[in-house]
Motif scaffolding. Structure first.
Motif, short mmCIF file in Angstrom:
data_model
loop_
_atom_site.label_atom_id
_atom_site.label_comp_id
_atom_site.label_asym_id
_atom_site.label_seq_id
_atom_site.Cartn_x
_atom_site.Cartn_y
_atom_site.Cartn_z
N PHE A 135 -5.42 12.22 -3.19
CA PHE A 135 -4.11 12.11 -2.57
C PHE A 135 -3.19 11.16 -3.34
O PHE A 135 -1.98 11.40 -3.43
CB PHE A 135 -4.23 11.70 -1.11
N VAL A 136 -3.74 10.11 -3.92
CA VAL A 136 -2.93 9.22 -4.76
C VAL A 136 -2.44 9.98 -5.99
O VAL A 136 -1.28 9.85 -6.39
CB VAL A 136 -3.74 7.96 -5.16
N PHE A 137 -3.31 10.81 -6.57
CA PHE A 137 -2.90 11.63 -7.71
C PHE A 137 -1.77 12.58 -7.33
O PHE A 137 -0.80 12.72 -8.07
CB PHE A 137 -4.10 12.44 -8.24
N ILE A 138 -1.88 13.23 -6.18
CA ILE A 138 -0.84 14.17 -5.75
C ILE A 138 0.49 13.44 -5.54
O ILE A 138 1.55 13.92 -5.96
CB ILE A 138 -1.27 14.89 -4.46
N VAL A 139 0.45 12.27 -4.92
CA VAL A 139 1.69 11.50 -4.68
C VAL A 139 2.32 11.08 -6.00
O VAL A 139 3.53 11.24 -6.19
CB VAL A 139 1.40 10.29 -3.78
N LEU A 140 1.51 10.56 -6.92
CA LEU A 140 2.06 10.15 -8.21
C LEU A 140 2.59 11.34 -9.00
O LEU A 140 3.61 11.23 -9.69
CB LEU A 140 1.00 9.40 -9.02
N PHE A 141 1.93 12.48 -8.89
CA PHE A 141 2.40 13.68 -9.57
C PHE A 141 3.75 14.13 -9.03
O PHE A 141 4.66 14.45 -9.79
CB PHE A 141 1.37 14.80 -9.42
N LEU A 142 3.89 14.11 -7.71
CA LEU A 142 5.16 14.51 -7.11
C LEU A 142 6.28 13.53 -7.45
O LEU A 142 7.42 13.94 -7.71
CB LEU A 142 5.01 14.65 -5.60
#
Length: 54
Positions: A36-43
């Motif tokens: 989820f941290v990866f998804i947030v940083l990606f967005l």
């Protein structure tokens, strides 16, 4: 970061197969957090990356 999430997911699966429930649960939760941290940083990088070029 996505690589670490996959590594912890594999650790959780292997630990679950061999019956180590505590290790499997903690590895799975850590993999979920990293994902989820990866998804947030990606967005965030998508949003701010496009606005900086415009």
């Amino acid at each position: 970061m996505l690589r670490w999430a996959v590594i912890f997911l594999v650790i959780a699966l292997v630990a679950g197969i061999f019956g180590f429930g505590g290790i499997a649960a903690s590895s799975a939760s850590f993999a979920k957090i990293l994902f989820f941290v990866f998804i947030v940083l990606f967005l965030i990088s998508l949003i701010f990356g496009r606005s900086a070029k415009s």
